[in-house]
Scaffold this active site. Sequence first.
Site, PDB file in Angstrom:
ATOM      1  N   SER A 125      35.097  50.119  34.104  1.00  0.00           N
ATOM      2  CA  SER A 125      36.446  50.055  33.523  1.00  0.00           C
ATOM      3  C   SER A 125      37.130  48.718  33.767  1.00  0.00           C
ATOM      4  O   SER A 125      38.201  48.461  33.242  1.00  0.00           O
ATOM      5  CB  SER A 125      37.320  51.171  34.106  1.00  0.00           C
ATOM      6  OG  SER A 125      37.424  51.003  35.514  1.00  0.00           O
ATOM      7  N   ASP A 174      39.892  39.735  42.870  1.00  0.00           N
ATOM      8  CA  ASP A 174      39.644  41.173  42.993  1.00  0.00           C
ATOM      9  C   ASP A 174      39.595  41.606  44.452  1.00  0.00           C
ATOM     10  O   ASP A 174      40.247  42.565  44.858  1.00  0.00           O
ATOM     11  CB  ASP A 174      38.342  41.564  42.284  1.00  0.00           C
ATOM     12  CG  ASP A 174      38.412  41.306  40.786  1.00  0.00           C
ATOM     13  OD1 ASP A 174      39.521  41.049  40.280  1.00  0.00           O
ATOM     14  OD2 ASP A 174      37.365  41.351  40.128  1.00  0.00           O
TER      15      ASP A 174
END
Length: 387
Positions: A125, A174
């Site tokens: 995703s 991230d």
Amino acid sequence: MDKKVINDKFTEIFGEQAEATFFSPGRINLIGEHTDYNGGHVFPCAISLGTYGAARKREDNKLRFYSANFEDLGIIETSLDDLKYDKKDNWVNYAKGMIYFLKETGHDVDKGMDIFIEGNIPNGSGLSSSASLEMLIGVIAQELFNLDIDRVDLVKLGMETENKFIGVNSGIMDQFAVGMGKQNQAILLDTNTLEYSYAPVDMGNNVIVIMNTNKRRELADSKYNERRSECETAVGELQAKLDIKTLGELDAQTFDEYAYLIEDENRLKRARHAVWENQRTMQAQAALEEGDLEKFGRLVNASHVSLEHDYEVTGIELDTLAHTAWKQEGVLGARMTGAGFGGCGIAIVDKDKVEAFKENVGKVYTEKIGYAPAFYIAEIADGTKVL
């Protein structure tokens, strides 16, 4: 998912009690896309979707891993003597990479572990399931072996794992968002210096809706590395007249004055995105701080337009979500988030209009793309922690 459920599952798989239980979030990036490896600013936050883990130390050097998300793979076993990338080990390579780099940097992981994980980040995703897993393993090792390691250093090892072990040339955003997140706060991070500050995310009567295209993205196989190389080449061209190392060092005016040095139209577009997106990110953080949500929303929209036309990383799925979201009542802004090429977008939507938003955007998307998107309300969460 609560602690007891995780512990019970650990015992069911490994036949022993876990020593500790953990949660590691996923992330969204509010704005500042494809700027992290260009030395610019990013504005991410950790989210309540993530990866749960339970673990115990062993007396030998065996490493045993089990993921409830990949039940068919069963227990994957390796050892501290075999921390090499192996395709058949699937998701465990992320764990092996973290343990390898902890040991390489002198941290004493001298015994094996049993580790159970279960995540609720939709696979592929683009909400950073890999960074979530890397930071989870790092914090598990830190807790079980009482390692003296600063959280930012652990974040850097997560990026090393991604770059050198997995082979994806990503930036630090991230792992930083996942490892350093705080509830209800976003992080304004200067990826050039790693200076950062927290900014409360007060959306008033609005919520952040994550819009999942349900099109998987394969980061390592996508055009991600190509974009990175285009930007690096553009920096090389600009260095003929400018003393810079990254695009993030340039303001928009200076870039425009020297853009003539970039000889290829595509490279010019890529570099322009990196520079202007960096400016937008700082403006967006200031707008949020001033409570100017409408301006914040407009900057979010501008980010998507730039990612669509200059950086060309969106694709029909993400464009359909963003363009349809812009037309809905009660929407302040919408854009793709993450690397692009599928994955997710975000929209800032009036709480009272969320159901109509999901129905309308879902209908248009399904008619155009042929399958339905998924929607989640993003709660901004703490970074990786012991439960």
